[in-house]
Design a protein around this motif. Structure first.
Motif, PDB file in Angstrom:
ATOM      1  N   LEU A 741      11.404  -9.710   1.328  1.00  0.00           N
ATOM      2  CA  LEU A 741      10.187 -10.265   0.743  1.00  0.00           C
ATOM      3  C   LEU A 741       9.155  -9.170   0.520  1.00  0.00           C
ATOM      4  O   LEU A 741       9.037  -8.243   1.330  1.00  0.00           O
ATOM      5  CB  LEU A 741       9.593 -11.337   1.667  1.00  0.00           C
ATOM      6  N   PRO A 742       8.376  -9.250  -0.586  1.00  0.00           N
ATOM      7  CA  PRO A 742       7.294  -8.280  -0.792  1.00  0.00           C
ATOM      8  C   PRO A 742       6.253  -8.427   0.302  1.00  0.00           C
ATOM      9  O   PRO A 742       5.943  -9.539   0.731  1.00  0.00           O
ATOM     10  CB  PRO A 742       6.740  -8.649  -2.173  1.00  0.00           C
ATOM     11  N   SER A 743       5.745  -7.305   0.748  1.00  0.00           N
ATOM     12  CA  SER A 743       4.825  -7.331   1.884  1.00  0.00           C
ATOM     13  C   SER A 743       3.723  -6.304   1.681  1.00  0.00           C
ATOM     14  O   SER A 743       3.951  -5.230   1.124  1.00  0.00           O
ATOM     15  CB  SER A 743       5.575  -7.033   3.188  1.00  0.00           C
ATOM     16  N   ILE A 744       2.521  -6.657   2.136  1.00  0.00           N
ATOM     17  CA  ILE A 744       1.410  -5.702   2.100  1.00  0.00           C
ATOM     18  C   ILE A 744       1.370  -4.880   3.383  1.00  0.00           C
ATOM     19  O   ILE A 744       0.541  -3.982   3.517  1.00  0.00           O
ATOM     20  CB  ILE A 744       0.070  -6.437   1.928  1.00  0.00           C
ATOM     21  N   TYR A 745       2.257  -5.202   4.341  1.00  0.00           N
ATOM     22  CA  TYR A 745       2.231  -4.527   5.629  1.00  0.00           C
ATOM     23  C   TYR A 745       3.147  -3.314   5.613  1.00  0.00           C
ATOM     24  O   TYR A 745       4.294  -3.393   5.160  1.00  0.00           O
ATOM     25  CB  TYR A 745       2.659  -5.470   6.752  1.00  0.00           C
ATOM     26  N   ALA A 746       2.635  -2.206   6.121  1.00  0.00           N
ATOM     27  CA  ALA A 746       3.446  -0.998   6.223  1.00  0.00           C
ATOM     28  C   ALA A 746       4.228  -0.951   7.520  1.00  0.00           C
ATOM     29  O   ALA A 746       5.067  -0.084   7.707  1.00  0.00           O
ATOM     30  CB  ALA A 746       2.557   0.242   6.119  1.00  0.00           C
ATOM     31  N   TYR A 747       3.942  -1.888   8.427  1.00  0.00           N
ATOM     32  CA  TYR A 747       4.568  -1.840   9.738  1.00  0.00           C
ATOM     33  C   TYR A 747       5.437  -3.065  10.015  1.00  0.00           C
ATOM     34  O   TYR A 747       5.890  -3.253  11.132  1.00  0.00           O
ATOM     35  CB  TYR A 747       3.486  -1.738  10.820  1.00  0.00           C
ATOM     36  N   GLN A 748       5.684  -3.901   9.009  1.00  0.00           N
ATOM     37  CA  GLN A 748       6.484  -5.104   9.249  1.00  0.00           C
ATOM     38  C   GLN A 748       7.143  -5.567   7.957  1.00  0.00           C
ATOM     39  O   GLN A 748       6.579  -5.423   6.878  1.00  0.00           O
ATOM     40  CB  GLN A 748       5.582  -6.205   9.819  1.00  0.00           C
ATOM     41  N   THR A 749       8.338  -6.095   8.070  1.00  0.00           N
ATOM     42  CA  THR A 749       9.068  -6.630   6.920  1.00  0.00           C
ATOM     43  C   THR A 749       9.623  -7.996   7.283  1.00  0.00           C
ATOM     44  O   THR A 749      10.087  -8.212   8.406  1.00  0.00           O
ATOM     45  CB  THR A 749      10.209  -5.681   6.511  1.00  0.00           C
ATOM     46  N   THR A 750       9.582  -8.917   6.311  1.00  0.00           N
ATOM     47  CA  THR A 750      10.149 -10.250   6.493  1.00  0.00           C
ATOM     48  C   THR A 750      11.348 -10.417   5.570  1.00  0.00           C
ATOM     49  O   THR A 750      11.292 -10.049   4.394  1.00  0.00           O
ATOM     50  CB  THR A 750       9.098 -11.329   6.195  1.00  0.00           C
ATOM     51  N   SER A 836      -7.886  -4.869   4.324  1.00  0.00           N
ATOM     52  CA  SER A 836      -6.431  -5.017   4.476  1.00  0.00           C
ATOM     53  C   SER A 836      -6.050  -5.486   5.865  1.00  0.00           C
ATOM     54  O   SER A 836      -4.962  -6.032   6.072  1.00  0.00           O
ATOM     55  CB  SER A 836      -5.742  -3.683   4.169  1.00  0.00           C
ATOM     56  N   SER A 837      -6.935  -5.262   6.863  1.00  0.00           N
ATOM     57  CA  SER A 837      -6.613  -5.689   8.226  1.00  0.00           C
ATOM     58  C   SER A 837      -6.560  -7.201   8.381  1.00  0.00           C
ATOM     59  O   SER A 837      -6.010  -7.707   9.351  1.00  0.00           O
ATOM     60  CB  SER A 837      -7.655  -5.112   9.201  1.00  0.00           C
ATOM     61  N   PHE A 838      -7.145  -7.966   7.423  1.00  0.00           N
ATOM     62  CA  PHE A 838      -7.089  -9.419   7.513  1.00  0.00           C
ATOM     63  C   PHE A 838      -5.674  -9.935   7.255  1.00  0.00           C
ATOM     64  O   PHE A 838      -5.332 -11.045   7.659  1.00  0.00           O
ATOM     65  CB  PHE A 838      -8.058 -10.048   6.504  1.00  0.00           C
ATOM     66  N   GLY A 839      -4.859  -9.152   6.544  1.00  0.00           N
ATOM     67  CA  GLY A 839      -3.473  -9.539   6.329  1.00  0.00           C
ATOM     68  C   GLY A 839      -3.248 -10.574   5.251  1.00  0.00           C
ATOM     69  O   GLY A 839      -2.159 -11.140   5.174  1.00  0.00           O
ATOM     70  N   PHE A 840      -4.260 -10.856   4.411  1.00  0.00           N
ATOM     71  CA  PHE A 840      -4.084 -11.806   3.324  1.00  0.00           C
ATOM     72  C   PHE A 840      -3.501 -11.094   2.112  1.00  0.00           C
ATOM     73  O   PHE A 840      -4.056 -10.098   1.638  1.00  0.00           O
ATOM     74  CB  PHE A 840      -5.416 -12.465   2.962  1.00  0.00           C
ATOM     75  N   SER A 842      -3.220 -11.980  -1.123  1.00  0.00           N
ATOM     76  CA  SER A 842      -4.046 -11.974  -2.338  1.00  0.00           C
ATOM     77  C   SER A 842      -5.255 -11.068  -2.178  1.00  0.00           C
ATOM     78  O   SER A 842      -5.661 -10.389  -3.133  1.00  0.00           O
ATOM     79  CB  SER A 842      -4.495 -13.397  -2.663  1.00  0.00           C
ATOM     80  N   LEU A 843      -5.851 -11.040  -0.973  1.00  0.00           N
ATOM     81  CA  LEU A 843      -7.001 -10.166  -0.742  1.00  0.00           C
ATOM     82  C   LEU A 843      -6.612  -8.700  -0.852  1.00  0.00           C
ATOM     83  O   LEU A 843      -7.355  -7.884  -1.410  1.00  0.00           O
ATOM     84  CB  LEU A 843      -7.597 -10.450   0.646  1.00  0.00           C
ATOM     85  N   CYS A 844      -5.418  -8.359  -0.365  1.00  0.00           N
ATOM     86  CA  CYS A 844      -4.972  -6.966  -0.446  1.00  0.00           C
ATOM     87  C   CYS A 844      -4.728  -6.568  -1.895  1.00  0.00           C
ATOM     88  O   CYS A 844      -5.092  -5.461  -2.305  1.00  0.00           O
ATOM     89  CB  CYS A 844      -3.701  -6.781   0.386  1.00  0.00           C
ATOM     90  N   ILE A 845      -4.118  -7.434  -2.681  1.00  0.00           N
ATOM     91  CA  ILE A 845      -3.887  -7.129  -4.102  1.00  0.00           C
ATOM     92  C   ILE A 845      -5.213  -6.971  -4.832  1.00  0.00           C
ATOM     93  O   ILE A 845      -5.394  -6.045  -5.632  1.00  0.00           O
ATOM     94  CB  ILE A 845      -3.022  -8.231  -4.744  1.00  0.00           C
ATOM     95  N   THR A 846      -6.171  -7.850  -4.553  1.00  0.00           N
ATOM     96  CA  THR A 846      -7.493  -7.751  -5.181  1.00  0.00           C
ATOM     97  C   THR A 846      -8.175  -6.441  -4.818  1.00  0.00           C
ATOM     98  O   THR A 846      -8.768  -5.775  -5.677  1.00  0.00           O
ATOM     99  CB  THR A 846      -8.363  -8.938  -4.751  1.00  0.00           C
ATOM    100  N   THR A 847      -8.099  -6.063  -3.539  1.00  0.00           N
ATOM    101  CA  THR A 847      -8.725  -4.813  -3.098  1.00  0.00           C
ATOM    102  C   THR A 847      -8.085  -3.613  -3.780  1.00  0.00           C
ATOM    103  O   THR A 847      -8.785  -2.707  -4.260  1.00  0.00           O
ATOM    104  CB  THR A 847      -8.599  -4.676  -1.575  1.00  0.00           C
ATOM    105  N   ALA A 848      -6.749  -3.587  -3.822  1.00  0.00           N
ATOM    106  CA  ALA A 848      -6.057  -2.460  -4.454  1.00  0.00           C
ATOM    107  C   ALA A 848      -6.369  -2.387  -5.946  1.00  0.00           C
ATOM    108  O   ALA A 848      -6.585  -1.300  -6.495  1.00  0.00           O
ATOM    109  CB  ALA A 848      -4.552  -2.588  -4.225  1.00  0.00           C
ATOM    110  N   ALA A 849      -6.395  -3.537  -6.631  1.00  0.00           N
ATOM    111  CA  ALA A 849      -6.694  -3.549  -8.064  1.00  0.00           C
ATOM    112  C   ALA A 849      -8.132  -3.097  -8.328  1.00  0.00           C
ATOM    113  O   ALA A 849      -8.400  -2.360  -9.298  1.00  0.00           O
ATOM    114  CB  ALA A 849      -6.464  -4.949  -8.624  1.00  0.00           C
ATOM    115  N   THR A 850      -9.083  -3.514  -7.487  1.00  0.00           N
ATOM    116  CA  THR A 850     -10.476  -3.086  -7.644  1.00  0.00           C
ATOM    117  C   THR A 850     -10.619  -1.587  -7.436  1.00  0.00           C
ATOM    118  O   THR A 850     -11.337  -0.901  -8.182  1.00  0.00           O
ATOM    119  CB  THR A 850     -11.370  -3.843  -6.646  1.00  0.00           C
TER     120      THR A 850
END
Length: 1111
Positions: A741-750, A836-840, A842-850
């Motif tokens: 699965l795609p993940s925003i976490y660098a320390y965990q994979t699902t 990014s620490s919130f782990g959401f 959509s929030l991470c994608i928004t932050t990276a795009a901004t």
């Protein structure tokens, strides 16, 4: 009169000196000889008792016995610190394979590493007279170092001492340092007030100290009670003779006796550490063989049962009432050579035949803040006194007010009964270490025998008092010092049956402890015998745990496991399948391995989730099981696997209860696939259903795995399972049926998988990371630089927005837009890790795009600065351009928006969570960071875009410099205007930061210059906003004049607009519908007068050149 007073004064002074300077060993207490303190990751504190005061010493000797169980990079043996000080006054520690001696805040490393699983006697000696520090290990000198005379000449008086952990005194409270704890056992810590020679240490290694002794009175221990250990070199009592006793004419199997409960203490003399020479009980010093080989019984102890009630105030019970009461009982009984055993405590209530009287007593106790307790224990009287006398003595010792009234015992609440436990009968014990016949023995005494294989070592066995039956019984024999009579290879000749299967497992466990790493043939033998045990035996929980422990020992060894990987996995699976237990579930956890078996009802099955909440190498994992299916990843776990409800379709028919088992493997050595160059980057979990092959599940199994190494930007992650059939039956990794699965976490994979087996995460490492220290430095530089730039960019924007005269020309308006873009870039960068620490997702994608948008906008406006500069200075451009700034704004803010929108439309997962990237925006350290994680989009939308802008800006920059040079050469006024080199350098620096020409440094971060160039890149580009403020705000005349008019007072303030108006009048005006602030070309410089706009910075009386607006 004076002469009469003098003796009294002398007496008082001597009394004071005695009270403050005498060491703590003047009166020996209950001995700790033959006992050890076990430090194994639990909260265990042993510190010097407050009543034990270390005097100021000009020389000293310290000896301690250490037994390391688990290898750690750093550990602490003991630490002594001066009152209130943080530096180590005296200590012993280990670090990176070195033994470290501490003295007066300085350390001396010794290239010695204490081997595991055995006792070591380590001694430190120091003298201020010889100025030498010496260290001995097991009698051998390992350090003889000179101590600088400038250091302290005396050990500080009345310091604090802890074993196994370092400490600090903060606000009068002792706090302990974690992370460097000793993992093992410590015994026989002793300190002497003189420097002992090497000969003394070797010849008299078992004498007690005269400053600090190894007895109860010298130590304060709150939780970890001392434990018996007959393998300690010096036995259960200090040897006070001039030389250790010798034993001759011994034969294997002949017993000798020691009494662990009856230590012989030296008679006090002028030297507290040395007493009259006496012979230890149970050892003969004669030369007659009959005396040596006979069993010495000594005086048989008497035993009593004590039941007691007591009251305690809350000031004591605030810590741990059980430990406090037990410690108090041990000390009181120890005063008369008695020992308390099997201590139990219960909270009690106040009861009386009269209910009103009971209520009155309870209310009175509540007002006094008291609690009532009931405790039971056994007492061993080593002196075997008269029974009635001993009962009265015990009652008198305990029936007093203690701790200043905080513990109160009424003599009527102490009941002492005599018990007769009898003796342990003769017993024959057979093992791989020989056959030993243990004779009749009294309770609480230990029998020792000579080992069959190695006659220089001893086997021991204790006859214990059973706390329940109150009868004597044999404990398990301690044969660790005896060598085995057989080897693992001899197991090939052993036929495994249902009757001897448990014995075979015990033999394998013992042999594994002796052999260590196994050869291929030995490993094959062990695996084969375990297979045979599982075929013929009923697997009880005890047998299953023993087998799993053997597997854990194999996994923890350095043996080559590739040939038996599938066999080991099959054994653990068979243990889970066959284990017979009455409860609904059974867990087995051993170091680096865990099994969980659950018997489920198919009709009530709603899913299962198994997880590992924490795990450290060498320790048993902490696991949990939930009777539900969790479709979302289990964050914060080391590993988890969740089974859907659809699994019930695969339960075999027949028995009502079905078994599901989970496994966790905290090692990578078992799962080596020679056919892949990928790296296993997680621990491994598995799930299975008895007698069922689960595949093609309708709903997926959700597996969440934590990375052993955080995923970096260019790393590829793939979920895989262990295929037993790959590599010709040796096993290997396969990804069929598993989805990452795609993940925003660098320390965990699902992972989503549609079958059950062993799952793991693989990582393809294709980059060379920089060191953690360099990452930390670059992160600090980046965050500090961006913070400073944000502040000064805000000041610049505020200045231009408030003072209308400053923003009338085009360059100022372009500068405002560039400042807005850079400010947005810096602010989003600073908040990225927090968001990014919130782990959401959509929030991470928004932050990276901004962040991507503001980075592109910044470079777009840098390019537009270059375009405007080209039009104004290089190209003669007097043609009117309608909506000039509006068109620039459309390009400056529109182009980045189009690019980011295309990325989101094509693949929004191109944005995600990365770590420590080598991208253009500098390193972000080891925290989670939302940014571009797709290589393709990164190189197309960032690297290519930035490179294109920088190449154009560089070309314009060179053309501008050439044009300015020509202007200076062709201008007759150039000979009049005095220009300096610093002025030209300032102009060049101004253009460099304005056009972003420091960013190309990122393309040179390769090879040996990688780290220095990264540091230079981070400094210059994170401070770009600050440099723009300096060159285009702070150093501009018209900006400073506006500040003086509106912000200053007194003589620094301009009272009117005369200076501003005069500069404008002398300069003239240009038409507002043309490109303002046009720089003259070479062709027109001699014929046209210098023209400036009404908000130009260049006055006719100024010595600034025409390009001052850019400088």
């Amino acid at each position: 009169m004076d002469s009469a007073r003098r003796p009294c004064l002398i007496t008082v002074c001597l009394s004071v000196l005695a009270a403050t300077c005498l060491p703590c060993s003047g009166s020996p207490g209950p001995s700790l000889w033959g006992k050890k303190v076990v430090f194994m990751g639990r909260h265990c504190v042993w510190q010097l008792d407050k009543g034990c005061v270390v005097p100021p010493l000009e020389e000293l000797s310290v000896c301690v016995h250490l037994h390391r169980e688990i290898a750690t990079s750093e550990w602490t043996g003991f630490v002594y610190k001066a009152p209130g000080e943080r530096q180590v006054e005296l200590g012993l520690a280990g670090r990176g394979g070195f033994l470290v001696a501490w003295l007066f805040g300085h350390q001396w490393p010794v290239p010695e590493d204490l081997p595991l699983k055995c006792w070591h006697n380590v001694c430190l000696t120091w003298s201020s007279h010889s100025e030498r520090l010496r260290l001995y290990i097991n009698g051998s000198s390992c350090l003889d170092a000179h101590v600088n005379a400038t250091l302290s000449r005396r050990l500080t008086h009345n310091g604090t001492l802890t074993l196994g952990v370092s400490h600090n005194i903060v606000g009068g409270v002792m706090e302990f340092e974690n992370g460097k704890n000793f993992l093992g056992a410590i015994s026989l810590f002793r300190m002497w007030g003189h420097e002992r020679t090497a000969e003394e240490l070797r010849a008299h290694s078992c004498i007690d100290g005269n400053v600090v002794r190894w007895d109860n009175n010298n130590w304060d221990y709150q939780i970890c009670l001392p434990e018996d250990d007959t393998n300690i070199q010096c036995g259960a009592f200090p040897n006070v003779t001039a030389s250790p006793p010798t034993v001759t004419n011994t034969t294997p199997g002949s017993p000798t006796s020691t009494n662990t409960s009856d230590p012989v203490t030296p008679t006090e003399t002028q030297q507290p550490s040395l007493g009259l020479p006496v012979s230890p009980t149970g050892l003969s010093t004669t030369k007659e063989p009959s005396d040596l080989n006979s069993t010495g019984t000594g005086i048989a102890s008497t035993f009593y049962r004590v039941q007691m009630k007591l009251n305690m105030t809350m000031t004591v019970t605030g810590s741990d009432p059980g430990e406090t009461i037990q410690k108090w009982v041990q000390r009181k009984l120890g005063e008369v050579r008695m020992n308390a055993l099997h201590f139990q405590i219960f909270q009690s209530t106040y009861k009386d035949n009269d209910q009103k009287e009971t209520q009155r007593v309870e209310m009175a106790a509540e007002l006094r803040n008291q609690k009532r307790f009931r405790c039971t224990f056994h007492v061993q009287d080593a002196d075997a006194r008269n029974v009635m006398t001993t009962q009265r003595l015990i009652n008198d010792l305990l029936s007093r007010i203690h701790f200043g009234g905080e513990i109160q015992v009424d003599s009527r609440d102490v009941h002492v009964s005599h018990i007769d436990p009898g003796s342990c009968p003769e017993d024959t014990h057979e093992s791989i270490r020989g056959v030993y016949i243990w004779p009749i023995k009294d309770a609480q005494k230990t029998e020792t025998m000579i080992c069959e294989k190695n006659s220089g070592a001893r086997a021991s066995r204790k006859c214990e008092l059973d706390g329940v039956t109150e009868k004597a019984k044999w404990a398990e024999p301690n044969l660790k010092a005896c060598k085995p009579m057989i080897t693992i290879s001899d197991l090939d000749n052993v036929t495994v049956t249902a009757n001897n299967s448990a014995d075979v497992v015990d033999m394998i466990e013992d042999l594994m402890g002796v052999e260590g790493d196994l050869s291929d043939s030995q490993l094959a033998t062990v695996v084969q015998k375990l297979d045979e045990v599982l075929v013929v035996s009923t697997v009880t929980p005890a047998l299953g745990e023993d087998i799993v422990s053997i597997i854990a020992d194999i996994l923890g060894s350095s043996s080559n496991l590739s040939a038996v990987a599938n066999d080991i996995l099959g054994i653990t699976g068979s243990v889970g399948d066959q284990m017979d237990f009455p409860e609904e579930s059974q867990n087995v956890t051993v170091p680096s391995l865990a099994l969980s078996m659950i018997n489920v009802d198919p009709e009530q099955f709603q899913g299962l989730t198994f997880g590992v909440s924490s795990f450290s190498t060498g320790l048993a994992p902490e696991i949990f099981v939930n009777q539900t299916f969790l479709s979302q990843p289990c964050h914060g776990t080391v590993a988890s696997i969740s089974l859907p409800r659809a699994l019930q379709n695969f339960f075999p028919e027949g028995n009502k209860k079905k078994r599901v088992q989970f496994h966790f493997y905290g090692t990578q050595e078992l799962f080596k696939d020679p056919e892949t160059n990928w790296t296993l980057n997680s621990y491994v979990v598995s799930a299975s259903v008895n007698n069922s092959n689960v595949s093609n599940l309708r709903n997926p199994v959700v597996v969440t795995l934590t990375h052993l190494k955080p995923k970096e930007k260019n790393d590829m992650v793939e979920c895989v399972y262990w295929d037993f059939q790959k590599n010709n039956g040796s096993g290997g990794w396969d990804s069929n049926g598993c989805e990452t699965l795609p993940s925003i976490y660098a320390y965990q994979t699902t992972c989503h998988c549609y079958h059950l087996t062993h799952f793991g995460v693989l990582l393809d490492v294709s980059r060379t990371p920089i060191s953690e220290a360099d990452q930390e430095t670059l992160m600090v530089i980046s965050y500090l630089g961006c913070g400073v730039s944000s502040i000064f960019l805000s000041i610049s924007l505020l200045t231009y927005m408030v003072f209308e005269k400053l923003r009338r020309d085009y360059p100022s308006k372009i500068l405002i837009n560039l400042s807005v873009a850079l400010l947005g870039l810096n602010l989003v960068f600073l908040m990225d890790s927090w968001l990014s620490s919130f782990g959401f997702y959509s929030l991470c994608i928004t932050t990276a795009a901004t962040l991507h948008y503001f980075l592109l906008a910044s470079f777009t406006w840098m390019g537009l600065e270059a375009v405007h500069m080209y039009f104004s200075l290089v190209k003669v451009f007097n043609v009117y351009i309608p909506s000039y700034i509006l068109k620039f704004c459309t390009l400056g803010w529109g182009i980045p928006l189009v690019v980011v929108s295309l990325v989101l439309a094509i693949e929004k997962d191109a944005y995600g969570n990365v770590l420590s990237g080598d991208s253009l925006d500098s390193l972000q350290g080891s925290e989670p960071f939302c940014w571009m994680q797709s290589n393709v989009f990164f190189y197309i939308t960032i690297v290519a875009f930035v490179l294109l802008v920088l190449v154009f800006n560089m070309v314009v920059f060179i053309m501008v410099l050439i044009q300015i040079r020509h202007m200076q050469t062709n201008n007759p006024a150039a000979t009049v205007i005095k220009r300096s080199v610093m002025h030209d350098l300032r102009a060049v620096a101004s253009l460099t930061f304005l056009l972003g020409l420091t960013w190309p440094i990122a393309f040179f971060t390769w090879g040996p210059a990688r780290v220095p160039m990264l540091h230079l890149f981070s400094v210059l580009n994170s401070l770009q906003g600050f440099f723009i403020f300096v060159f285009h705000c702070l150093m501009k005349d018209n900006v400073r004049k506006q500040w003086r008019i509106h912000l200053c007072c007194g003589r620094f303030r301009l009272n009117d607009y005369s200076d501003w108006s005069r500069s404008v009048t002398m300069g003239g005006r240009t038409k507002q519908n043309h490109l303002v602030h046009r720089f003259p070309s070479v062709k027109s410089v001699n014929t046209s007068s210098r023209k400036i706009s009404d908000d130009s910075t260049t006055a006719s009386g100024s010595s600034s050149p025409p390009y001052h607006q850019w400088a």
